[in-house]
Design an enzyme around this catalytic site. Structure first.
Site, PDB file in Angstrom:
ATOM      1  N   ARG A 186      44.655  28.131  34.689  1.00  0.00           N
ATOM      2  CA  ARG A 186      44.395  28.479  33.355  1.00  0.00           C
ATOM      3  C   ARG A 186      45.465  28.951  32.643  1.00  0.00           C
ATOM      4  NH1 ARG A 186      40.167  31.803  33.132  1.00  0.00           N
ATOM      5  NH2 ARG A 186      39.356  31.630  35.240  1.00  0.00           N
ATOM      6  N   HIS A 200      38.094  33.445  45.337  1.00  0.00           N
ATOM      7  CA  HIS A 200      36.787  33.020  45.004  1.00  0.00           C
ATOM      8  C   HIS A 200      37.044  31.326  45.737  1.00  0.00           C
ATOM      9  CE1 HIS A 200      36.139  36.065  42.235  1.00  0.00           C
ATOM     10  NE2 HIS A 200      36.919  35.580  41.499  1.00  0.00           N
ATOM     11  N   ASP A 254      36.524  42.867  43.544  1.00  0.00           N
ATOM     12  CA  ASP A 254      36.799  42.251  42.289  1.00  0.00           C
ATOM     13  C   ASP A 254      36.651  43.003  41.112  1.00  0.00           C
ATOM     14  OD1 ASP A 254      37.345  40.413  40.422  1.00  0.00           O
ATOM     15  OD2 ASP A 254      35.964  38.792  41.058  1.00  0.00           O
TER      16      ASP A 254
HETATM   17  C1  NGQ Z   1      39.655  38.511  35.735  1.00  0.00           C
HETATM   18  N1  NGQ Z   1      37.620  37.940  36.710  1.00  0.00           N
HETATM   19  O1  NGQ Z   1      40.877  38.177  35.690  1.00  0.00           O
HETATM   20  O2  NGQ Z   1      39.409  39.785  35.717  1.00  0.00           O
HETATM   21  C2  NGQ Z   1      38.758  37.285  35.831  1.00  0.00           C
HETATM   22  C3  NGQ Z   1      38.214  37.045  34.385  1.00  0.00           C
HETATM   23  C4  NGQ Z   1      39.689  35.237  33.565  1.00  0.00           C
HETATM   24  C5  NGQ Z   1      37.083  36.923  37.616  1.00  0.00           C
HETATM   25  N2  NGQ Z   1      37.396  35.942  37.257  1.00  0.00           N
HETATM   26  C6  NGQ Z   1      39.061  36.488  33.404  1.00  0.00           C
HETATM   27  N3  NGQ Z   1      36.063  37.200  38.103  1.00  0.00           N
HETATM   28  O3  NGQ Z   1      39.056  34.766  34.662  1.00  0.00           O
HETATM   29  O4  NGQ Z   1      39.953  34.623  32.956  1.00  0.00           O
HETATM   30 ZN    ZN Z   2      39.403  38.532  39.933  1.00  0.00          ZN
END
Ligand code: NGQ
Ligand code: ZN
Length: 459
Positions: free
Chosen positions: A217, A276, A327
């Site tokens: 993304r 993940h 995490d």
């Molecule tokens: C993060 N956390 O980067 O902290 C992400 C959320 C995202 C997880 N994916 C932010 N658990 O993925 O855009």
């Molecule tokens: Zn993460």
């Protein structure tokens, strides 16, 4: 030039210890300058040995966002609409609105202390909080990386720093949201940061700097191409296929699912960690296993965020490797991560001992040994409890009611499924005993410092 201080060798004796090849009895480890200088097996304790019942290689924590420790327990109240990963993410973004470099240092220091107390000796810090509160760059591009490094030094944890490239707000190069302003960098700033981060971690023993494209993304195909050479020889970590919506968005963007897209378009090998990788087809699961990359599983956070359940049986059957990560740090507990990894499979398949690896095998042993090996691979370090390796060791308290009368694999079964973190006694990191009787030696001052930061942050 300053003379190098050579510490005298120290010897630890374990009645039993889990070595690379399996359990051994009467193990003496000679530690020197943070590393294991010699290993003897089947010997008797000698005068001067520090004696313990059971020794294990300390665990690697492959995935942490230390700053999120500060919001732990504060996103568990129902909102006005349906709560999801995406609503949690908004709350998480808001939690950094006021966080200064010094706050980050104090919060990370607490998280790293708790990691050590639970039996982790090294952390892969997936670090993307790069800019100042208003979104302006700091004068020093590595200001926040320096704060992370200082926290690792205070707590005494091993660090694989994973500076994150985060450029876009969604697939197809969408512009970032205002709430993402503190994460955003273009590739030039990022490459500068990587260089500076190398300098910042030099203050720590055996620290490593890896690379972390945040997700499909947040990073474009062009950027993956530009990162290519830098990704060849260091740990590379990426978030992938955590949520169904991410899979759908990726399909809409590229016609491919996330893991499929990554394996088709980027050279993914054994230096990679796919964090993940929850939502995969059977073909993706087998292909990921074949790639030699590590799956970075974060069972507590994945449960907390409602992500889904990793296809562990098929992945392991195909020879896949995994590590565990804390995490979001909503809870920091090595044994609990491993337990929940197994329990998710039991609940899903309505069976028991899903990840033991075959009839007659110990589930606790399989979970611990696999996660230790995969975790070390993902963080770019060698196996532990071997000559030349870092002296990163934990001892379990065999006097704990849950571990009494146990030996070998039965200790790991009881530790993970019955006693939990309570059974962790001492933790050595780079030869230094930082946890004694389950408590970090600097707990008092680190907690006091955290309280001061919290008062600034939410006071
Ligand atoms: C993060 N956390 O980067 O902290 C992400 C959320 C995202 C997880 N994916 C932010 N658990 O993925 O855009
Ligand atoms: Zn993460």
């Amino acid at each position: 030039m300053q003379a190098k201080i050579v510490e005298p060798a120290q010897t630890l004796f374990f009645d039993q210890a889990l070595m690379v090849e399996g359990w051994a009895a009467g193990v003496r480890l000679t530690l020197c300058d943070g590393r294991i200088a010699a290993i003897e097996r089947d010997c008797l304790p000698a005068a001067g040995d520090e004696r313990h019942g059971c020794g294990l290689p300390a665990m690697s924590n492959v995935h942490s966002h230390a700053f999120q420790r500060e919001m732990a327990g504060r996103a568990e109240r129902s909102g006005s609409n349906v709560d999801s990963f995406w609503t949690w993410r908004e709350a998480m973004y808001a939690s950094v609105d006021r966080m200064t470099p010094d706050d980050l240092r104090a919060v990370a220091s607490l998280a790293y202390m708790e990691m050590l107390e639970s039996g982790f000796s090294r952390v892969g810090e997936f670090h993307y909080l790069h800019r100042d509160i208003d979104g302006a760059p700091f004068a020093d591009v590595a200001e926040m990386s320096v704060a992370i490094t200082a926290a690792a030094a205070e707590a005494g944890i091993g660090l694989t720093l994973l500076p994150v490239l985060y450029s876009y707000g969604g697939f197809g190069g969408l512009p970032p949201q205002p709430a993402q302003r503190r994460f955003i960098q273009d590739i030039d700033a990022y490459l500068r940061l990587l260089e500076e981060a190398e300098g910042a971690v030099r203050a720590l023993p055996d620290a490593i700097v890896g690379i972390a494209p945040h997700s499909l993304r947040a990073v474009s195909p062009d950027q993956f191409r530009l990162l290519g050479p830098a990704m060849k020889h260091r740990p590379v970590h990426i978030h992938i296929a955590e949520q169904i919506r991410e899979v759908e968005d990726c399909l809409a963007w590229s016609g491919r699912r996330p893991v499929e897209w990554l394996l088709d378009n980027v050279d993914v090998g054994a230096n990679w960690c796919l964090v993940h990788a929850t939502h995969m087809t059977e073909a993706e699961t087998a292909a990921l296993a074949r790639s030699g990359a590590v799956a970075g599983l974060c069972p507590i956070t994945e449960a907390n965020l409602g992500d889904g359940i990793f296809p562990a049986p098929a992945f392991l059957a195909a020879g896949g490797r995994f590590g565990i990560g804390s995490d979001s740090n909503v809870r920091i507990d090595c044994a609990e991560e491993l337990r929940l990894l197994e329990y998710g499979q039991r609940l899903l398949h309505r069976r028991r001992n899903m990840l033991a690896g075959g009839p007659g095998r110990s589930t606790g042993r399989a979970l611990y040994a696999n996660a230790a090996r995969g975790g070390a691979q993902a963080l770019g370090v060698g196996l532990q409890l071997e000559v030349g390796g870092a002296a990163d060791i934990i001892s379990l308290d065999l006097g704990h009611p849950g571990l009494l009368d146990k030996s070998g694999d039965a200790i790991l079964d009881a530790y993970i499924f019955a006693a939990g973190a309570d059974a962790v006694d001492c933790v050595w990191r780079y030869g230094e005993k930082v946890v004694v009787g389950g408590r970090h030696r600097r707990r008092g001052e680190i907690v006091a410092d955290y309280i001061r930061a919290l008062e600034r942050l939410i006071g």
